[in-house]
Enzyme design. Sequence first.
Site, PDB file in Angstrom:
ATOM      1  N   HIS A  53     -35.301 -35.132  38.805  1.00 54.93           N
ATOM      2  CA  HIS A  53     -36.344 -33.474  39.328  1.00 54.93           C
ATOM      3  C   HIS A  53     -36.489 -34.259  41.068  1.00 54.93           C
ATOM      4  O   HIS A  53     -36.193 -35.114  40.925  1.00 54.93           O
ATOM      5  CB  HIS A  53     -38.010 -33.884  38.420  1.00 54.93           C
ATOM      6  N   GLU A 125     -35.524 -25.599  41.103  1.00 55.47           N
ATOM      7  CA  GLU A 125     -36.647 -26.288  41.677  1.00 55.47           C
ATOM      8  C   GLU A 125     -36.866 -26.554  43.074  1.00 55.47           C
ATOM      9  O   GLU A 125     -36.419 -27.561  43.906  1.00 55.47           O
ATOM     10  CB  GLU A 125     -36.694 -27.814  41.610  1.00 55.47           C
TER      11      GLU A 125
END
Length: 209
Positions: A53, A125
């Site tokens: 992430h 992302e």
Amino acid sequence: VPYVFIEAAMGAVGDKLQIGAEGVCPEINGAFTGAVSTSMLDSVGVKWALAGHSERRVIFGETDEYINGQCLKLIEQGMSVMLCIGESESEYDANLAGAVCAVQLKKGLAGISKEDMSRVAIAYEPVWAIGTGKVATPEVAQAVHAQCRAILAEMYDEETADATRILYGGSVTPESVDDLMSQPDIDGALVGGASLDSTKFGRIINFQV
């Protein structure tokens, strides 16, 4: 789900949903106070975890090599992993989104076999879209997703590339989800803040294309 709430969340959803962790330490034994291993997660029934992430990459300094270690250890444990990739705003402005994502994807998946790819999902992302309210246009997101699928075809084969789920993450909203999900290579969404609002999240998971 944050570690301290995992068991409560599992109890709340029963067998309706799978509960995943926000991350994992790629070590099993040793002096790693405060870290949570794959065997710990597996022991309470967790079968998924995120790796890579952007907040972990940027704020906590997790490298591609460390993230690859997470992916390998999760697969070795018999669990599944969602590998997150994405470029910063400066990299996006410099037209480097594709190049950055290609490096992160190839390094993150190093050593993972074709057979194990059934337990891997990819989440694109863009860093500049996480928690900012900015959303990549459907066309931009689709272009990166298509490139990721082409890279998977090079690394493995077309069958594996087609079967791998590639999700978009980054300020997904009820207003943006329909257009994003209408793109041919976007297979789902990694939803952050909007998931905390039941009305917004309900609309997102009932997207219309």
